[in-house]
Design a protein around this motif. Structure first.
Motif, PDB file in Angstrom:
ATOM      1  N   SER A 199     -21.012   4.862 -81.562  1.00  0.00           N
ATOM      2  CA  SER A 199     -21.444   3.485 -81.285  1.00  0.00           C
ATOM      3  C   SER A 199     -20.411   2.444 -81.676  1.00  0.00           C
ATOM      4  O   SER A 199     -20.528   1.283 -81.288  1.00  0.00           O
ATOM      5  N   SER A 200     -19.408   2.854 -82.442  1.00  0.00           N
ATOM      6  CA  SER A 200     -18.394   1.891 -82.867  1.00  0.00           C
ATOM      7  C   SER A 200     -17.149   1.918 -81.994  1.00  0.00           C
ATOM      8  O   SER A 200     -16.234   1.119 -82.177  1.00  0.00           O
ATOM      9  N   ARG A 227     -20.302   0.802 -72.162  1.00  0.00           N
ATOM     10  CA  ARG A 227     -21.226   0.037 -73.018  1.00  0.00           C
ATOM     11  C   ARG A 227     -21.366  -1.384 -72.469  1.00  0.00           C
ATOM     12  O   ARG A 227     -20.376  -2.086 -72.221  1.00  0.00           O
ATOM     13  N   ALA A 229     -23.980  -3.415 -73.962  1.00  0.00           N
ATOM     14  CA  ALA A 229     -24.504  -4.089 -75.157  1.00  0.00           C
ATOM     15  C   ALA A 229     -24.623  -3.041 -76.230  1.00  0.00           C
ATOM     16  O   ALA A 229     -24.399  -1.844 -75.987  1.00  0.00           O
ATOM     17  N   ASP A 230     -24.966  -3.490 -77.444  1.00  0.00           N
ATOM     18  CA  ASP A 230     -25.123  -2.502 -78.503  1.00  0.00           C
ATOM     19  C   ASP A 230     -26.148  -1.452 -78.090  1.00  0.00           C
ATOM     20  O   ASP A 230     -27.291  -1.801 -77.699  1.00  0.00           O
ATOM     21  N   HIS A 231     -25.740  -0.212 -78.139  1.00  0.00           N
ATOM     22  CA  HIS A 231     -26.607   0.941 -77.842  1.00  0.00           C
ATOM     23  C   HIS A 231     -27.174   0.882 -76.416  1.00  0.00           C
ATOM     24  O   HIS A 231     -28.219   1.468 -76.136  1.00  0.00           O
ATOM     25  N   THR A 232     -26.460   0.236 -75.523  1.00  0.00           N
ATOM     26  CA  THR A 232     -26.893   0.132 -74.118  1.00  0.00           C
ATOM     27  C   THR A 232     -25.692   0.441 -73.228  1.00  0.00           C
ATOM     28  O   THR A 232     -24.597  -0.104 -73.413  1.00  0.00           O
ATOM     29  N   TYR A 233     -25.955   1.276 -72.210  1.00  0.00           N
ATOM     30  CA  TYR A 233     -24.849   1.758 -71.369  1.00  0.00           C
ATOM     31  C   TYR A 233     -25.277   1.814 -69.905  1.00  0.00           C
ATOM     32  O   TYR A 233     -26.469   1.927 -69.577  1.00  0.00           O
ATOM     33  N   TYR A 266     -29.611   6.915 -82.878  1.00  0.00           N
ATOM     34  CA  TYR A 266     -30.200   6.241 -81.733  1.00  0.00           C
ATOM     35  C   TYR A 266     -30.392   7.236 -80.591  1.00  0.00           C
ATOM     36  O   TYR A 266     -29.464   7.945 -80.207  1.00  0.00           O
ATOM     37  N   ASP A 301     -26.638   8.259 -79.613  1.00  0.00           N
ATOM     38  CA  ASP A 301     -25.671   7.183 -79.801  1.00  0.00           C
ATOM     39  C   ASP A 301     -25.719   6.769 -81.265  1.00  0.00           C
ATOM     40  O   ASP A 301     -26.716   6.186 -81.730  1.00  0.00           O
TER      41      ASP A 301
END
Length: 553
Positions: A199-200, A227, A229-233, A266, A301
């Motif tokens: 995730s980073s 990616r 958004a955060d944790h969204t792909y 996640y 994730d």
């Protein structure tokens, strides 16, 4: 006068026992002559003079017998023993030994002769001749199609040692074998994305695997996670063929990973999981016969190392069954035809017949495809073959005629079947051949001379005929192991070897002389004693004559 009779009687005995020794000597000298038939001599008495005539019995006296004195002996007959001789193996194909009655028919200087000696070879003109005198073996010569004409008209047997067979283009291939009934489908059915996305890291994150279409052809599936958004792909996929040309692409947007268990791991949210319900994630590229589902439900994730992997159907090997056969065009050039079966559904398989680009005039591989459907008992119904008349057509290199090959998959349990046995496919036969030269000849038990050619094919070239006679002892010997028909032999009956004549012939063998040395030596002793006894008669009669001449002293 009576003593003179004794002298002449003894002389006849000497003369005829000398003839007996001549016959024995001839037999012994020919003990190793191939095909020789031993002779025997028989004797009979000659005229008997009357000493006293016999009388009939009367009412008062009995009858009396006739008194006769023989005047010697003569030769009654000299016959041949036509019993079968033993065989000696040789390394020469054209050495022939007859089993049973019959004689080889030979022609020399326009005259016909007969022989049991089968030491033959092929001369400079291709004629099958006797090695002893060049007499030509008689029979029937086959036509260009290898068919021997009917009847019993004889001709010189001539083998064209430069004979060639033209190329024959393949027009039919018969296939056989089995396709395993419980096999997996050939095409890829399910592709699963596994692993973790860090995730980073910025990404994008890509991975790939090999997938297969209904014909077992390889394609590359690539997936890319970007990616948003955060944790969204967004997940994009693309399929490439073997030439690395893209044939299909798509995107699944809004894959959201949440920390449902508050453990900083996640996983896909319920809404994202719904994207992989078996319909939204279907990859269907109909032109390429690709049809599989794509799932990422095993993907996480978190801050761990990125580890992405794709696997199609658990990385199983595609179910491809193939067999190959060599075929020929009109110039005799060989080509490799490969038939491939792949399973497309229960009881239904696709087939592809192909030749590589090296065999075609444009350098592009040629193929034809279709399907076959089996009955529930594993048999093949020809009406369920598509197309109805499967063929493979291509124009070969080198200027030969276009090749059109019918593909015969059989029917029922003959040909290709589908049972629980292992899968195996092979060509049962193909009807083409390359051009070829005569490499060898074989002669079978029926006298058929068969040419064996360099391409493995064979063709009948001629047939040896034999002659039979009503009275073999009526034949006369003319030397060189040959006989000629004569007054009491009857006419020659020309017949084929086998059932018609009751005789066969063995190649690579020669019939040996049937002379029995033990019997001949026994007869030699008998002849010697007979000669000695008759000589004694003469010397004794001479002594008696001497006594008579001494009476005047």
């Amino acid at each position: 006068m009576a003593l003179s009779n004794s002298l002449y009687t003894g002389v006849s005995g000497l003369r005829n026992h000398q003839s007996m020794m001549d016959v024995i000597g001839n037999n012994v000298s020919n003990v190793n002559t191939i095909g020789y038939k031993g002779q025997r001599i028989t004797f009979s008495d000659t005229f008997n003079k009357f000493v006293q005539a016999g009388t009939n019995p009367t009412e008062t006296s009995g009858g009396t017998n006739t008194f006769q004195i023989g005047l010697g002996m003569k030769t009654a007959s000299i016959d041949r023993n036509w019993t079968q001789g033993t065989f000696e193996s040789t390394s020469n194909t054209t050495d022939l030994a007859l089993q049973g009655d019959g004689l080889f028919v030979l022609s020399s200087n326009g005259e016909r002769y007969y022989s049991r000696a089968g030491a033959f070879n092929i001369d400079a003109k291709g004629q099958l001749v006797s090695t002893s005198n060049g007499a030509i073996v008689q029979g029937k010569v086959a036509n260009s199609d290898g068919a021997v004409p009917p009847g019993n008209n004889l001709e010189d047997i001539i083998i064209d040692t430069d004979l060639k067979l033209p190329a024959v283009a393949t027009t039919l291939i018969k296939w056989g074998g089995n396709l395993k009934s419980n096999s997996e489908l050939t095409r890829s059915e399910s592709v699963v994305q596994r692993g973790n996305i860090n995730s980073s890291e910025a990404g994008p994150f890509t991975t790939q695997t090999t997938v297969y279409n209904s014909y077992g052809e390889e394609y590359t599936l690539k997936t890319t996670y970007t990616r948003t958004a955060d944790h969204t792909y967004d997940m994009g996929w693309e399929v490439f063929n073997s030439d690395d040309v893209s044939v299909g692409t798509g995107t699944m947007s809004g894959l959201v990973f949440d920390d449902a268990d508050s453990d900083q791991s996640y996983e896909l949210s319920d809404a994202s999981l719904a994207l992989f319900d078996g319909t939204n994630n279907l990859v269907n590229i109909g032109d390429e016969e690709l049809n599989f589902t794509l799932s990422a439900t095993a993907l996480t994730d978190n801050a761990s190392t990125t580890t992405l992997s794709l696997s199609a159907d658990g990385n199983r090997e595609p179910n491809i069954v193939s067999g190959s056969v060599t075929v020929y065009d009109s110039l005799g050039t060989s080509h490799e035809v490969t038939l491939t079966f792949t399973k497309v559904s229960t009881n239904t398989w696709s087939w592809t017949a192909s030749v590589p680009g090296t065999s075609t005039d444009n350098g592009v591989a040629a193929s034809s495809t279709g399907t076959i459907t089996f009955n529930s008992d594993g048999t093949l119904d020809p009406s369920k073959i598509s197309p109805n008349d499967p063929q493979l057509t291509f124009t070969p290199t080198g200027g030969a005629n276009p090749v059109v090959i019918d593909l015969d998959f059989g029917e029922a349990f003959s040909g290709v079947t589908q049972t629980s046995s292992s899968s195996v496919i092979s060509a049962l036969s193909q009807d083409g051949s390359a051009s070829a030269t005569l490499s060898n000849i074989n002669i079978d038990q029926y006298g058929n001379i068969v040419g064996v050619f360099s391409n493995g094919n064979s063709k009948t070239l001629a047939q040896i005929m034999i002659a039979t006679f009503s009275n073999y002892n009526g034949l006369i010997s003319v030397g060189d192991n040959m006989y000629s028909a004569y007054a009491n032999s009857g006419d020659a009956r020309i017949v084929a070897l086998g059932e018609e004549s009751g005789s066969t012939v063995q190649s690579n063998a020669l019939e040996q002389s049937n002379v029995d040395l033990s019997e001949e030596f026994t007869k030699m002793i008998v002849s010697q004693r007979g000669y000695q006894a008759n000589a004694r008669v003469i010397t004794t009669a001479d002594s008696l004559l001497q006594e008579i001449t001494n009476l005047i002293r």
